[in-house]
Motif scaffolding. Structure first.
Motif, PDB file in Angstrom:
ATOM      1  N   ALA A  44      35.218  11.991  22.993  1.00  0.00           N
ATOM      2  CA  ALA A  44      34.491  12.356  21.775  1.00  0.00           C
ATOM      3  C   ALA A  44      35.183  11.890  20.503  1.00  0.00           C
ATOM      4  O   ALA A  44      34.535  11.723  19.473  1.00  0.00           O
ATOM      5  CB  ALA A  44      34.298  13.873  21.723  1.00  0.00           C
ATOM      6  N   ASN A  45      36.494  11.699  20.574  1.00  0.00           N
ATOM      7  CA  ASN A  45      37.259  11.277  19.393  1.00  0.00           C
ATOM      8  C   ASN A  45      37.992   9.982  19.697  1.00  0.00           C
ATOM      9  O   ASN A  45      39.202   9.972  19.947  1.00  0.00           O
ATOM     10  CB  ASN A  45      38.242  12.376  18.985  1.00  0.00           C
ATOM     11  CG  ASN A  45      37.542  13.631  18.508  1.00  0.00           C
ATOM     12  OD1 ASN A  45      36.813  13.616  17.520  1.00  0.00           O
ATOM     13  ND2 ASN A  45      37.730  14.727  19.238  1.00  0.00           N
ATOM     14  N   ALA A  46      37.242   8.883  19.713  1.00  0.00           N
ATOM     15  CA  ALA A  46      37.787   7.564  20.017  1.00  0.00           C
ATOM     16  C   ALA A  46      37.845   6.729  18.747  1.00  0.00           C
ATOM     17  O   ALA A  46      36.884   6.705  17.967  1.00  0.00           O
ATOM     18  CB  ALA A  46      36.933   6.863  21.065  1.00  0.00           C
ATOM     19  N   PHE A  47      38.957   6.029  18.544  1.00  0.00           N
ATOM     20  CA  PHE A  47      39.179   5.322  17.291  1.00  0.00           C
ATOM     21  C   PHE A  47      39.737   3.917  17.523  1.00  0.00           C
ATOM     22  O   PHE A  47      40.530   3.697  18.440  1.00  0.00           O
ATOM     23  CB  PHE A  47      40.169   6.096  16.406  1.00  0.00           C
ATOM     24  CG  PHE A  47      39.714   7.478  16.085  1.00  0.00           C
ATOM     25  CD1 PHE A  47      38.845   7.705  15.028  1.00  0.00           C
ATOM     26  CD2 PHE A  47      40.110   8.556  16.866  1.00  0.00           C
ATOM     27  CE1 PHE A  47      38.400   8.989  14.746  1.00  0.00           C
ATOM     28  CE2 PHE A  47      39.673   9.844  16.591  1.00  0.00           C
ATOM     29  CZ  PHE A  47      38.817  10.054  15.536  1.00  0.00           C
ATOM     30  N   ALA A  48      39.305   2.991  16.675  1.00  0.00           N
ATOM     31  CA  ALA A  48      39.941   1.684  16.615  1.00  0.00           C
ATOM     32  C   ALA A  48      41.299   1.845  15.942  1.00  0.00           C
ATOM     33  O   ALA A  48      41.410   2.540  14.932  1.00  0.00           O
ATOM     34  CB  ALA A  48      39.078   0.707  15.818  1.00  0.00           C
ATOM     35  N   ARG A 297      38.515  15.761  24.161  1.00  0.00           N
ATOM     36  CA  ARG A 297      38.548  15.967  22.716  1.00  0.00           C
ATOM     37  C   ARG A 297      39.815  15.414  22.067  1.00  0.00           C
ATOM     38  O   ARG A 297      39.913  15.372  20.843  1.00  0.00           O
ATOM     39  CB  ARG A 297      38.416  17.459  22.404  1.00  0.00           C
ATOM     40  CG  ARG A 297      37.086  18.053  22.862  1.00  0.00           C
ATOM     41  CD  ARG A 297      36.939  19.505  22.446  1.00  0.00           C
ATOM     42  NE  ARG A 297      35.674  20.071  22.904  1.00  0.00           N
ATOM     43  CZ  ARG A 297      34.527  19.943  22.270  1.00  0.00           C
ATOM     44  NH1 ARG A 297      34.473  19.272  21.134  1.00  0.00           N
ATOM     45  NH2 ARG A 297      33.418  20.486  22.754  1.00  0.00           N
ATOM     46  N   ALA A 298      40.781  15.010  22.863  1.00  0.00           N
ATOM     47  CA  ALA A 298      42.020  14.453  22.323  1.00  0.00           C
ATOM     48  C   ALA A 298      41.731  13.176  21.539  1.00  0.00           C
ATOM     49  O   ALA A 298      40.700  12.520  21.732  1.00  0.00           O
ATOM     50  CB  ALA A 298      42.990  14.160  23.458  1.00  0.00           C
ATOM     51  N   LEU A 299      42.648  12.811  20.644  1.00  0.00           N
ATOM     52  CA  LEU A 299      42.496  11.628  19.815  1.00  0.00           C
ATOM     53  C   LEU A 299      42.937  10.397  20.611  1.00  0.00           C
ATOM     54  O   LEU A 299      44.119  10.188  20.857  1.00  0.00           O
ATOM     55  CB  LEU A 299      43.332  11.766  18.543  1.00  0.00           C
ATOM     56  CG  LEU A 299      43.053  13.016  17.703  1.00  0.00           C
ATOM     57  CD1 LEU A 299      44.035  13.097  16.539  1.00  0.00           C
ATOM     58  CD2 LEU A 299      41.621  13.026  17.196  1.00  0.00           C
ATOM     59  N   VAL A 300      41.967   9.592  21.020  1.00  0.00           N
ATOM     60  CA  VAL A 300      42.190   8.409  21.852  1.00  0.00           C
ATOM     61  C   VAL A 300      41.947   7.174  21.006  1.00  0.00           C
ATOM     62  O   VAL A 300      41.040   7.166  20.162  1.00  0.00           O
ATOM     63  CB  VAL A 300      41.252   8.434  23.074  1.00  0.00           C
ATOM     64  CG1 VAL A 300      41.351   7.153  23.888  1.00  0.00           C
ATOM     65  CG2 VAL A 300      41.555   9.655  23.943  1.00  0.00           C
TER      66      VAL A 300
END
Length: 460
Positions: A44-48, A297-300
């Motif tokens: 849910a929290n995926a970032f470039a 939900r972790a920041l990936v």
């Protein structure tokens, strides 16, 4: 001995996270993505880790941040000596195939030594320059150009299904890399399939950041959504092909994107900024190890993709990779994990940012194409994502947030030290007059037109 899983990466370009239904888009553009997100594993929290094509792709292939790969801006070839996703699978007996956009070689056609370990090749380095929406041109292993019929998304999906069918008896890694929903550069347009733009324009949903700041979205968004819709339809076709070929239970499938799109609301480009619209992407897995994995939900971030896929195949993750496999999070959501996602930015600025569960903190320096880092940065932005998820109120410089800013500054410096080995100076933002935390839409728009919002000088 259990059959090793096949791995497919369905990779889009410049796709915002909120184009998907699971992220609140009400237009029904992504039923297939939404289904695997709900039945498989939704990140849910995926970032470039770098919101720009080449650097983000280098990070994904190597599990390393942009400054660690050397690809800190576009048109820098990826070091052929670095361990990559393709090389790890190839060295472990997998058939490796790549179809679509590469953007890691600096030239077309892409020489064999710059293909990242993919042995079967049907691709272009600059797909946006050598093809168009209904004129798909890709080059094979021997440098021969092929023109594929149909809308570009469909043409490439057809090629991927043919590849899967041919190699269904052996374990394979297939990386399917689309241009869509990236703009077509020569026209600065988002060419959806015929009729899609017109139909979607009738019921257009506009995210709050684009409602307030607009940018080019008033004439681009419907076409962009049309491209997203066709991508999801193609994704469904790919999943259907796996089911038809009896590979559904033997294949790990990842859907994600290299970065988002803010439609020129934050700078003069479509990405290259610290904002959620620029860095946050859709990400979901399905297949062995990921079915019923629930919501992570972790920041990936991008650097975690290669380690995760390598781990999922039961292979050894190279020590060179700075990212981490998310598989432990599926077994125990309380597993030790980073508290921030670290972002590097180039070409519009030399920027650095961290994104925590609640806060976004960013610093900036003038861009220098010859330098991947800066010795000195200025504070640029602070956003409270709990109360301001669309980042319309910049809190940087406000005394009420000085302690939070100091903590985030220290955390960012730790990331810079760990990833880049540097110790730059960060200049604190000048104190700004305290105002009410929220703004009316009209006040916000006025501040933006005055050049304050998003530049760290106002808008709070």
């Amino acid at each position: 001995m259990a059959k090793r899983p096949n791995v497919i990466v369905f990779f889009t370009d410049q796709q915002r996270f909120d184009t998907t239904g699971v992220h609140g888009n009400p237009m029904g553009l992504t039923p297939n993505f939404d289904r695997i997100a709900q039945m498989g594993t939704h990140v849910a929290n995926a970032f470039a880790c770098q919101p720009l094509c080449g650097p983000s792709r280098a990070a994904l292939q190597t599990g390393r941040y942009a400054t660690a790969t050397g690809v800190f801006r576009n048109e820098i070839p990826l070091d052929p000596q670095l361990p990559t996703l393709g090389r790890v699978f190839l060295e472990n007996g997998y058939r490796t195939g790549y179809i679509g956009k590469w953007h890691l070689a600096g030239q077309d056609p892409v020489p064999e030594g710059l293909r990242g370990g993919y042995e079967d090749w049907l691709a272009a380095n600059h797909l946006e320059f050598v093809s168009d929406a209904y004129d798909t041109r890709l080059t094979d292993n021997d440098g021969v150009e092929h023109r594929l019929p149909g809308y570009r998304v469909d043409a490439m999906t057809d090629a991927a299904i043919r590849y899967i069918d041919v190699h269904k008896e052996e374990p394979f890694l297939l990386f399917l890399s689309f241009l869509e929903p990236h703009h077509q550069n020569n026209t600065d347009d988002y060419p959806a399939p015929t009729g899609y733009r017109e139909e979607l324009q009738k019921r257009l949903w506009v995210p709050a950041d684009l409602q307030a700041l607009q940018g080019t979205s008033s004439w681009h968004l419907a076409g962009y959504y049309g491209m997203v819709k066709r991508l999801d339809e193609a994704f469904g076709r790919l999943l259907d092909a796996l089911k038809s070929l009896g590979l559904e239970d033997d294949t790990v499938v990842l859907f994600t994107s290299d970065h988002g799109c803010h439609f020129k609301t934050r700078n003069d480009e479509y990405k290259r900024s610290c904002h959620e619209a620029s860095i946050r992407v859709p990400m979901a897995f399905t297949g062995p190890g990921f079915d019923s994995g629930g919501r992570v939900r972790a920041l990936v971030n991008t650097t975690d993709v290669a380690p995760t896929l390598i781990d999922a195949a039961g292979l050894v993750v190279p020590e060179t990779m700075q990212g981490r496999s998310i598989l432990p999070l599926l077994r125990d959501p309380k597993s030790d994990w980073r508290q921030e996602s670290f972002v590097q930015i180039s070409e519009t600025e030399t920027g650095r940012a961290i994104r925590t569960e609640r806060w976004k903190y960013a610093v900036t320096a003038p861009y220098d194409a010859a330098q991947s880092e800066a010795a000195e940065y200025e504070e640029f932005a602070l956003y409270d994502l709990d109360s301001d998820p669309f980042e319309l109120t910049n809190l940087i410089g406000m005394p009420a947030f000085s302690e939070i800013t100091a903590d985030l500054r220290a955390r960012l410096l730790n990331w810079i030290s760990e990833i880049e080995g540097g110790s730059p100076r960060i200049l604190a933002h000048a104190e700004r007059h305290q105002r009410q935390h929220r703004l009316s839409a009209l006040d916000l728009l006025q501040d933006y037109r005055n050049g304050q919002v998003g530049r760290g000088h106002g808008g709070a």
